[in-house]
Design a protein around this motif. Structure first.
Motif, mmCIF file in Angstrom:
data_model
loop_
_atom_site.group_PDB
_atom_site.id
_atom_site.type_symbol
_atom_site.label_atom_id
_atom_site.label_comp_id
_atom_site.label_asym_id
_atom_site.label_seq_id
_atom_site.Cartn_x
_atom_site.Cartn_y
_atom_site.Cartn_z
ATOM 1 N N TRP A 186 -35.766 -9.610 14.605
ATOM 2 C CA TRP A 186 -37.018 -9.525 14.644
ATOM 3 C C TRP A 186 -37.281 -10.476 12.412
ATOM 4 O O TRP A 186 -38.063 -11.192 12.770
ATOM 5 N N LYS A 205 -40.437 -5.702 10.035
ATOM 6 C CA LYS A 205 -41.438 -4.645 10.199
ATOM 7 C C LYS A 205 -42.501 -4.814 10.504
ATOM 8 O O LYS A 205 -43.056 -3.922 12.026
ATOM 9 N N LYS A 206 -43.526 -6.052 10.045
ATOM 10 C CA LYS A 206 -45.170 -6.641 11.275
ATOM 11 C C LYS A 206 -44.558 -6.869 12.544
ATOM 12 O O LYS A 206 -45.466 -6.468 13.709
ATOM 13 N N GLU A 208 -42.399 -6.037 14.541
ATOM 14 C CA GLU A 208 -41.958 -5.435 15.335
ATOM 15 C C GLU A 208 -42.886 -4.015 16.121
ATOM 16 O O GLU A 208 -43.092 -3.429 17.068
ATOM 17 N N ARG A 209 -43.760 -4.016 15.468
ATOM 18 C CA ARG A 209 -45.033 -3.294 15.395
ATOM 19 C C ARG A 209 -45.621 -3.792 16.461
ATOM 20 O O ARG A 209 -46.101 -2.714 17.202
ATOM 21 N N ARG A 210 -46.665 -4.889 16.511
ATOM 22 C CA ARG A 210 -47.262 -5.424 16.989
ATOM 23 C C ARG A 210 -46.538 -5.967 18.291
ATOM 24 O O ARG A 210 -47.361 -5.924 19.554
ATOM 25 N N SER A 212 -44.441 -4.457 19.604
ATOM 26 C CA SER A 212 -44.662 -3.242 20.549
ATOM 27 C C SER A 212 -46.041 -2.757 21.242
ATOM 28 O O SER A 212 -46.223 -2.293 21.550
ATOM 29 N N VAL A 213 -46.971 -2.842 20.424
ATOM 30 C CA VAL A 213 -47.486 -2.778 21.053
ATOM 31 C C VAL A 213 -48.713 -3.647 23.102
ATOM 32 O O VAL A 213 -48.951 -3.574 23.579
#
Length: 265
Positions: A186, A205-206, A208-210, A212-213
């Protein structure tokens, strides 16, 4: 001690039988052929009928890995139920399915599609034992050749421009055609994105979130191996590895996309 298997209604396939990759001779619709190095077995459909495979020849219809103690005596079974053949793992080690998916002993049976399915049972010292399975279609014949038919184009998954850029960063090694690629971390991918789009506020972190979507979206479309429940613990890189392989396979990502990050293919 388990009883010896019965062969009533079926046909033994001898050692050296032709591979099932090119189909089988005309058979009863819905029959199953299973073949390993030492021979195989073919039988017609009947609810509850089961074909066993594994190391112990007297206990199975198809002997697989006879000299390899990493293969269970009865490692798996093919069962006919409600008009379909189902594969279940009953052994100690997982069975590798097409697409690098794994079938474990604590999972339920999975349905087999018509036609050819190769599965592999891992053995000792990096050995793998191939079991070829062929389920005859409704017409009882081999698939017809389609020499002159138009080629079906791949259907890539729709990605937004931002999603494509971030996935190219994460999957750089896959697009560079490395032999055993791994996703960037990441942090590594976020640093490259921050250089390219300093105003976008990319962080690990951003990212990883994106990502995941995207994984969730493809998982809902039926792509296997994109959730923790499907890959099991420890997860490691498995979720992103499965995601990137699927995107490359579908041509949603191609080596030309490296140009988005000024990386040469």
């Amino acid at each position: 001690m388990e009883p010896k298997v019965e062969y009533s209604g079926g046909l033994l396939l001898p050692r050296g039988h032709n591979s099932l990759t090119h189909g089988v001779t005309r058979a009863v619709p819905g029959s199953v052929h299973a073949l390993a190095l030492g021979g195989g077995y073919a039988v017609g459909p009947r609810d509850g009928r089961t074909v066993y495979f594994g190391r112990n020849r007297p206990l199975v219809h198809v002997c697989l890995g006879e000299d390899d103690q990493q293969v269970s005596r009865r490692h798996g079974e093919l069962t006919h139920h409600k008009g379909r053949w189902w594969l279940r793992n009953t052994g100690r080690r997982p069975i590798r399915m097409p697409g690098s998916q794994w079938l474990f002993a604590d999972e339920g049976a999975i349905p087999l599609v018509e036609g050819y399915t190769p599965v592999h049972v891992p053995g000792s010292r990096d050995r793998e034992h191939l079991l070829e399975i062929y389920v005859t279609g409704a017409d009882g014949d081999q698939p017809r050749s389609r020499h002159n038919a138009d080629t079906d184009p791949p259907r890539p998954y729709a990605l937004t421009p931002d999603e494509k850029v971030m996935l190219v960063a994460l999957g750089r090694n896959y697009l560079l055609r490395e032999p055993n690629p791994k996703p960037l971390t990441w942090k590594e991918a976020a640093l490259r994105l921050a250089e390219l789009q300093p105003e976008a506020g990319w962080t690990a972190k951003k990212l990883e979130r994106r990502v995941s979507v995207v994984r969730d979206r493809l998982s809902r479309r039926g792509v296997h191996g994109l959730t923790r429940e499907e890959v099991g613990e420890p997860v490691g890189n498995a979720l992103n590895d499965n995601l990137l392989r699927e995107l490359v396979r579908s041509t949603a990502l191609t080596p030309k996309d490296l140009e988005l990050l000024d990386w040469g293919a």
